[in-house]
Design a protein around this motif. Structure first.
Motif, short mmCIF file in Angstrom:
data_model
loop_
_atom_site.label_atom_id
_atom_site.label_comp_id
_atom_site.label_asym_id
_atom_site.label_seq_id
_atom_site.Cartn_x
_atom_site.Cartn_y
_atom_site.Cartn_z
N THR A 227 41.95 85.39 30.84
CA THR A 227 41.16 84.30 30.30
C THR A 227 40.34 83.68 31.42
O THR A 227 40.72 83.76 32.59
CB THR A 227 42.04 83.19 29.67
N LEU A 228 39.21 83.10 31.06
CA LEU A 228 38.45 82.30 32.02
C LEU A 228 38.98 80.88 31.87
O LEU A 228 38.49 80.10 31.06
CB LEU A 228 36.95 82.37 31.75
N ASP A 229 40.02 80.58 32.58
CA ASP A 229 40.72 79.29 32.49
C ASP A 229 39.77 78.16 32.82
O ASP A 229 39.10 78.18 33.85
CB ASP A 229 41.89 79.31 33.46
N SER A 230 39.72 77.17 31.94
CA SER A 230 38.77 76.07 32.12
C SER A 230 39.00 75.27 33.40
O SER A 230 38.08 74.63 33.89
CB SER A 230 38.79 75.15 30.90
N GLY A 231 40.19 75.33 33.98
CA GLY A 231 40.46 74.60 35.21
C GLY A 231 40.22 75.40 36.47
O GLY A 231 40.34 74.88 37.57
N ALA A 232 39.87 76.67 36.33
CA ALA A 232 39.67 77.54 37.49
C ALA A 232 38.19 77.82 37.71
O ALA A 232 37.38 77.71 36.81
CB ALA A 232 40.40 78.86 37.27
N SER A 233 37.84 78.18 38.93
CA SER A 233 36.46 78.57 39.23
C SER A 233 36.37 80.07 39.50
O SER A 233 35.29 80.60 39.74
CB SER A 233 35.93 77.80 40.43
#
Length: 168
Positions: free
Chosen positions: A42-48
């Motif tokens: 997933t493209l975790d919303s808290g990660a860059s």
């Protein structure tokens, strides 16, 4: 950097996210990625940045690239084109252009597809997706003019899925 594995993803992802992503009517969407292999994240919303492995990219008929898909209500070509302005996608192997950056081979309402140069890639590759300016994926998603919350997933796609996208 986070490396995700199939079992870990399902523990981290809420059931509504999986349901909304797998309901996409796409030629190479997440439901097909899940059926084909466990190489996704997933493209975790808290990660860059997210980094994941793709097994056996050199086998013709195996994993020949990756795709990025947004959840069903946000799966529009316009949003994918805007997302491309904010992310970099790289592999650990050089491309035909002599860089590590992967360039999209297909952008449609079904998602963004990237093909590997699988003659240069061997038993496993790592793909890194990161934001260009260091902001989080959540901040990038907030910049898109959507009504609903965005969730994104990326995963390996087969050679057949890439060929099907070229024909559409």
């Amino acid at each position: 950097m986070n490396t995700y594995h199939f079992g870990h993803i399902f523990k981290k992802m809420a059931l509504p996210l999986v349901a909304s992503l797998t309901a996409l009517p796409t030629f190479a969407g997440p439901s097909e990625w899940f059926d084909a292999n466990s190489n996704f994240a997933t493209l975790d919303s808290g990660a860059s940045q997210v980094r994941f492995s793709v097994q056996y990219p050199q086998l013709g008929g195996g994993n020949c690239g990756i795709g990025i898909a947004l959840n069903g209500f946000n799966s529009h070509e316009y949003y994918y084109k805007q997302l491309l302005e904010h992310i970099d996608v790289k592999s650990i192997y050089l491309t035909d252009q002599g860089t590590y950056e992967l360039l999209p081979t297909s952008v449609s309402r079904d998602g963004i597809l990237y093909a590997f140069n699988y003659f240069n890639q061997y038993y496993m590759t790592f793909v890194t997706i990161s934001t260009k300016d260091g902001s989080t994926f959540g901040e990038v998603f907030e910049r898109l003019p959507t009504i609903n919350n965005i969730h994104a997933i990326t995963g390996a796609v087969t050679c057949q899925q890439l060929d099907d996208a070229k024909q559409n």
